[in-house]
Write an enzyme that holds these catalytic residues in place. Structure first.
Site, PDB file in Angstrom:
ATOM      1  N   TYR A 154     -14.450  -8.494 -12.825  1.00  8.33           N
ATOM      2  CA  TYR A 154     -13.092  -8.975 -12.519  1.00  8.33           C
ATOM      3  C   TYR A 154     -13.123 -10.082 -11.464  1.00  8.33           C
ATOM      4  O   TYR A 154     -12.477 -11.126 -11.613  1.00  8.33           O
ATOM      5  CB  TYR A 154     -12.241  -7.806 -12.031  1.00  8.33           C
ATOM      6  CG  TYR A 154     -10.802  -8.140 -11.753  1.00  8.33           C
ATOM      7  CD1 TYR A 154      -9.889  -8.301 -12.795  1.00  8.33           C
ATOM      8  CD2 TYR A 154     -10.338  -8.266 -10.444  1.00  8.33           C
ATOM      9  CE1 TYR A 154      -8.548  -8.586 -12.536  1.00  8.33           C
ATOM     10  CE2 TYR A 154      -9.014  -8.553 -10.172  1.00  8.33           C
ATOM     11  CZ  TYR A 154      -8.126  -8.714 -11.225  1.00  8.33           C
ATOM     12  OH  TYR A 154      -6.804  -9.002 -10.961  1.00  8.33           O
ATOM     13  N   LYS A 158     -11.794 -14.025 -11.779  1.00  9.99           N
ATOM     14  CA  LYS A 158     -10.719 -14.541 -10.933  1.00  9.99           C
ATOM     15  C   LYS A 158     -11.208 -15.680 -10.040  1.00  9.99           C
ATOM     16  O   LYS A 158     -10.452 -16.613  -9.740  1.00  9.99           O
ATOM     17  CB  LYS A 158     -10.120 -13.405 -10.086  1.00  9.99           C
ATOM     18  CG  LYS A 158      -9.355 -12.375 -10.914  1.00  9.99           C
ATOM     19  CD  LYS A 158      -8.262 -13.021 -11.740  1.00  9.99           C
ATOM     20  CE  LYS A 158      -7.458 -12.034 -12.536  1.00  9.99           C
ATOM     21  NZ  LYS A 158      -6.374 -12.672 -13.324  1.00  9.99           N
TER      22      LYS A 158
END
Length: 246
Positions: A154, A158
């Site tokens: 993740y 990002k």
């Protein structure tokens, strides 16, 4: 503020995406509420926008699938014409310590969080570039700036949005359209509710404002970035994190 603007918000049947869609709708935009499988929730967002005097439609599409994104864009063009504002919000998590993370765990998150951004931006790039006030807005995270235990996949996606945003800002600049990135901190959504309470307490200790963000805190910033007031700002990362250092 957004009259005559068509805005697509991916993953907007709940959480931050829902708040963004509703905020854009109440400020005059024609809003496309994208969802993958939550049709009831997406239709509820449309009903809320219309109840407040706005215009919205719900359009299904898995952002990780390029063909589905193309079909979604065709449906949007038939309903509203060209898209002026794209908010790349859709994202997933598959949290595990890196030593326990499988290649599939890694790829699933990349396919949605980065692949979906590519797919939607690629299909709508000409729309944004030719719009009078074209806006590309990518929703990142403080996790992309700080990293986070158990979120290597993740955090990587990002963080990757920062380079993508900056590059697209340069490539769109000659047309007058902008690309910016909003990086929320920890927001009170379903995703945060899955975090154990003891961990939430530790996170709160790192937030100077001593509270988690609401989806509305993020939506207000996105509305500003989408408006003509932000026309001279591009290639930026807007941290909405309650004062957390990064």
């Amino acid at each position: 503020m957004l009259d005559d603007q068509t805005c697509l918000v991916t993953g907007s049947s709940r959480g931050i995406g829902r708040a963004v869609a509703e905020e854009l709708g109440r400020n005059g935009a024609d809003v496309v509420v994208n969802y993958r499988s939550s049709v009831t929730e997406a239709e509820d967002v449309v009903d809320t926008i219309e109840a407040e005097g706005g215009t919205a439609i719900a359009v299904q599409g898995n952002v990780a699938d390029y063909d589905e994104v193309e079909a979604m864009c065709s449906e949007i063009h038939d309903a509203f014409g060209s898209v002026d504002v794209l908010v790349n919000n859709a994202g997933i998590t598959v949290d595990k310590k890196f030593e326990n993370m499988t290649r599939d765990d890694w790829q699933r998150v990349l396919d949605v969080n980065l692949g979906g951004v590519f797919n939607c931006t690629h299909c709508l790039f000409d729309d944004i570039k030719s719009a009078d006030d074209g806006r590309l807005i990518n929703i990142s995270s403080v996790v992309g700036q700080q990293g986070n235990y158990g979120q290597a996949n993740y955090a990587t996606t990002k963080s990757g949005l920062f380079g993508f945003t900056r590059t697209l800002a340069l490539e769109l600049a000659s047309s007058g359209s902008t690309a910016n990135c909003v990086a929320p901190g920890f927001v009170k959504t379903d995703m945060l509710e899955t975090v154990p309470e003891r961990v939430q307490e530790k996170i709160l200790q790192r937030i100077p404002l001593d509270r988690f963000a609401t989806p509305g805190d993020v939506a207000g910033i996105v509305r500003f970035v989408a408006s003509e007031d932000a026309g001279y700002m591009t290639g930026q990362i807007l941290a909405v994190n309650g004062g957390m250092e990064w």
